[in-house]
Design an enzyme around this catalytic site. Structure first.
Site, short mmCIF file in Angstrom:
data_model
loop_
_atom_site.label_atom_id
_atom_site.label_comp_id
_atom_site.label_asym_id
_atom_site.label_seq_id
_atom_site.Cartn_x
_atom_site.Cartn_y
_atom_site.Cartn_z
N GLY A 3 25.84 14.97 57.52
CA GLY A 3 25.58 13.62 58.03
C GLY A 3 25.24 13.54 59.50
N ASN B 195 12.68 9.13 53.88
CA ASN B 195 13.40 10.41 53.86
C ASN B 195 13.03 11.20 55.11
OD1 ASN B 195 14.91 12.62 52.71
ND2 ASN B 195 12.97 13.59 52.17
N HIS C 128 12.60 15.22 56.41
CA HIS C 128 12.44 16.57 55.85
C HIS C 128 12.16 17.54 57.00
CE1 HIS C 128 11.44 19.56 52.82
NE2 HIS C 128 10.40 19.88 53.57
C1 GRF Z 1 18.36 17.77 57.39
O1 GRF Z 1 17.78 18.98 57.78
C2 GRF Z 1 17.34 16.91 56.69
O2 GRF Z 1 16.05 17.09 57.19
C3 GRF Z 1 17.42 17.39 55.27
O3 GRF Z 1 18.78 17.65 55.05
C4 GRF Z 1 19.41 17.95 56.30
C5 GRF Z 1 20.54 16.99 56.43
O4 GRF Z 1 21.34 17.24 57.53
N1 GRF Z 1 16.84 16.42 54.38
P1 GRF Z 1 22.47 16.22 57.92
O5 GRF Z 1 23.38 16.03 56.70
O6 GRF Z 1 21.84 14.93 58.36
O7 GRF Z 1 23.21 16.90 59.04
#
Ligand code: GRF
Length: 225
Positions: free
Chosen positions: A19, A114, A116
Site C-alpha cells: 500500500g 490503475n 503499472h
Molecule cells: C506497484 O508497483 C504498482 O505499480 C503495482 O503493484 C505495486 C503496488 O505497490 N500495480 P504498493 O502496494 O502500492 O506498495
C-alpha cells in the site's frame, strides 16, 4: 456551483499488499495537493498492510476475502456493492492483484484507474521491472491508465520515464520506478478531480497542461561536435 461547496471527488482504493501507493495518495490529500476524499479502502487480503495504513489515517476499510466467494462474479459483485454504498466515483487500483470482471468494468466504465510499473504498452503483466532490465531497454518507467477488460490495457493518462542505469538490479530499478509511481498517481487522480481528462479512442487528452518537446538520451554520451 461555487468551488467551496462543490463536493470532493469520492474515491475507493483497492489494494492487495503493502500500500505504498495508497500512502502516497493519503499524503497528497493531507498536503492538499489532491482534492479528493478516500471513502473506502478494500482489500482481498485481510492481512494486507494497506488496510493498516488506512486505519491509521481514520479511513474506513473492508476486507473481502476471495475464499469466501464461490465465483469471481460473486466476489466482484460484493466489491461493487461496497463501492456504491460509499458513493465512490473513481475506483483506484493500487497494487490490487486481481483481474476485474466485465461486470465490474461496466459498473464503473472509465472510472477505474490503475498504476503499472512499466512504460505500457511494453511489459504488461507481472515481474515487469525484471523484464525491462533483461530486455536491455535504456528507459523504464510507470503508467497510470484507465482499466478496460484486458490486462494492463486501457487508455494511458500519464507516464513517468526512469532511465535504466548500467549497474541497476531489479531492486534498485524497482525502487526508482516506485518513487515515480508515488508522484504521478496522485497527479492523475487530481486531473480526474479537476475534470480535465477526456478520452478519444485510445488517446487521453488533458486540458491545460504544459508539454515539452525535450527529448532524453540515456546514457548521456556527449560526443564532441
Ligand atoms: C506497484 O508497483 C504498482 O505499480 C503495482 O503493484 C505495486 C503496488 O505497490 N500495480 P504498493 O502496494 O502500492 O506498495
Amino acid at each position: 456551483m461555487p468551488a467551496e461547496i462543490k463536493s470532493k471527488l469520492a474515491i475507493g482504493v483497492l489494494a492487495s499488499g503493502n500500500g505504498t501507493n495508497l500512502q502516497a495518495i493519503i499524503d497528497a490529500i493531507e498536503a492538499k495537493r489532491l482534492d479528493a476524499v478516500i471513502r473506502i479502502v478494500i482489500s482481498d487480503k485481510p492481512g494486507a498492510y494497506a488496510l493498516k495504513r488506512a486505519v491509521s489515517h481514520n479511513i474506513q476499510i473492508e476486507a473481502v476475502d476471495r475464499k469466501r466467494f464461490a465465483s469471481r462474479d460473486a466476489f466482484d459483485a460484493e466489491i461493487i456493492r461496497i463501492l456504491q454504498k460509499h458513493g465512490v466515483k473513481l475506483v483506484v487500483l493500487a497494487g490490487f492483484m486481481r483481474l476485474l470482471t466485465p461486470a465490474f468494468i461496466a459498473a464503473f466504465r472509465m472510472r477505474i484507474i490503475n498504476i503499472h510499473p512499466s512504460l505500457l504498452p511494453s511489459f504488461p503483466g507481472l515481474d515487469v521491472q525484471r523484464k525491462a532490465l533483461e530486455s536491455g531497454t535504456k528507459f523504464a518507467g510507470c503508467t497510470v491508465h484507465f482499466v478496460d477488460e484486458l490486462l494492463d490495457s486501457g487508455p494511458i493518462i500519464i507516464q513517468a520515464i526512469v532511465p535504466v542505469l548500467q549497474d541497476d538490479t531489479v531492486e534498485t530499478l524497482s525502487k526508482r520506478i516506485l518513487a515515480q509511481e508515488h508522484r504521478i498517481y496522485p497527479e492523475a487522480i487530481e486531473l480526474f478531480a479537476q475534470d480535465r481528462i477526456s478520452v478519444n479512442g485510445r488517446r487521453v487528452l488533458i486540458r491545460n497542461v504544459v508539454e515539452s518537446e525535450g527529448a532524453m538520451t540515456n546514457p548521456l554520451v556527449g560526443i564532441p561536435d
